[in-house]
Motif scaffolding. Structure first.
Motif, PDB file in Angstrom:
ATOM      1  N   LEU A   1      -3.047   9.809  -3.654  1.00 20.19           N
ATOM      2  CA  LEU A   1      -3.703   8.948  -4.236  1.00 20.19           C
ATOM      3  C   LEU A   1      -3.282   7.198  -3.622  1.00 20.19           C
ATOM      4  O   LEU A   1      -2.644   7.227  -2.908  1.00 20.19           O
ATOM      5  N   LEU A   2      -3.781   6.228  -3.011  1.00 20.05           N
ATOM      6  CA  LEU A   2      -3.040   5.044  -2.991  1.00 20.05           C
ATOM      7  C   LEU A   2      -3.226   4.246  -3.551  1.00 20.05           C
ATOM      8  O   LEU A   2      -4.635   4.168  -4.605  1.00 20.05           O
ATOM      9  N   THR A   3      -2.442   3.509  -3.612  1.00 19.49           N
ATOM     10  CA  THR A   3      -1.779   2.639  -4.757  1.00 19.49           C
ATOM     11  C   THR A   3      -1.824   1.415  -4.507  1.00 19.49           C
ATOM     12  O   THR A   3      -0.616   0.935  -3.564  1.00 19.49           O
ATOM     13  N   SER A   4      -2.600   0.601  -4.158  1.00 22.64           N
ATOM     14  CA  SER A   4      -2.209  -1.772  -4.115  1.00 22.64           C
ATOM     15  C   SER A   4      -1.870  -2.048  -4.542  1.00 22.64           C
ATOM     16  O   SER A   4      -2.347  -2.328  -5.758  1.00 22.64           O
ATOM     17  N   THR A   5      -1.033  -2.670  -4.609  1.00 20.57           N
ATOM     18  CA  THR A   5      -0.972  -4.586  -5.849  1.00 20.57           C
ATOM     19  C   THR A   5      -1.278  -5.265  -3.649  1.00 20.57           C
ATOM     20  O   THR A   5      -0.470  -5.403  -3.465  1.00 20.57           O
TER      21      THR A   5
ATOM     22  N   LEU B   1       0.671  -1.220  -0.197  1.00 17.18           N
ATOM     23  CA  LEU B   1      -0.112  -0.134   0.191  1.00 17.18           C
ATOM     24  C   LEU B   1       0.632   1.763  -0.136  1.00 17.18           C
ATOM     25  O   LEU B   1       1.907   1.577   1.338  1.00 17.18           O
ATOM     26  N   LYS B   2       0.511   2.209  -1.096  1.00 11.72           N
ATOM     27  CA  LYS B   2       1.178   3.141  -1.108  1.00 11.72           C
ATOM     28  C   LYS B   2       0.338   4.836  -1.461  1.00 11.72           C
ATOM     29  O   LYS B   2      -0.230   4.623  -1.825  1.00 11.72           O
ATOM     30  N   LYS B   3       0.945   5.917  -0.638  1.00 16.40           N
ATOM     31  CA  LYS B   3       0.658   7.504  -0.875  1.00 16.40           C
ATOM     32  C   LYS B   3       1.112   7.812  -1.376  1.00 16.40           C
ATOM     33  O   LYS B   3       2.188   8.222  -1.751  1.00 16.40           O
ATOM     34  N   ASP B   4       0.620   8.376  -2.456  1.00 10.72           N
ATOM     35  CA  ASP B   4       1.518   9.391  -3.117  1.00 10.72           C
ATOM     36  C   ASP B   4       0.924  10.772  -2.412  1.00 10.72           C
ATOM     37  O   ASP B   4      -0.026  11.309  -2.113  1.00 10.72           O
TER      38      ASP B   4
END
Length: 89
Positions: free
Chosen positions: A51-55, A44-47
């Protein structure tokens, strides 16, 4: 945003689908943090725009039941028991 009615007492209880997905991402991320060790199937990454990006990777298995001739598929559990309530009804 699509609205959704969560069950009473549900762990994932936001009133929109997007909100429930956001809660679920944090729930899984937290469960992996508590488990420690090799549990890194989820990121889980937040820019800087918020915005959150999840893989994620889910390991699965096929099971064959000779008596019925049916294959079933299921996810392979990899986290220790984590308190989760689906809610009622």
């Amino acid at each position: 945003m699509a609205t959704i009615t969560a069950g009473t007492g549900a762990t994932i209880n936001a009133i929109t689908i997007e909100g429930q997905l956001f809660q679920l991402l944090h729930f899984i991320n937290n469960a992996e943090s508590i488990a420690g060790g090799e549990s890194n199937d989820f990121s889980l990454k937040k820019d800087e725009d918020g915005l959150l990006t999840s893989t994620f990777t889910l390991s699965g298995q096929y099971l064959y039941t000779p008596a019925t001739g049916i294959y079933t598929s299921s996810a392979i559990p990899y986290l220790a028991s984590t308190p989760f309530t689906a809610g009622n009804p």
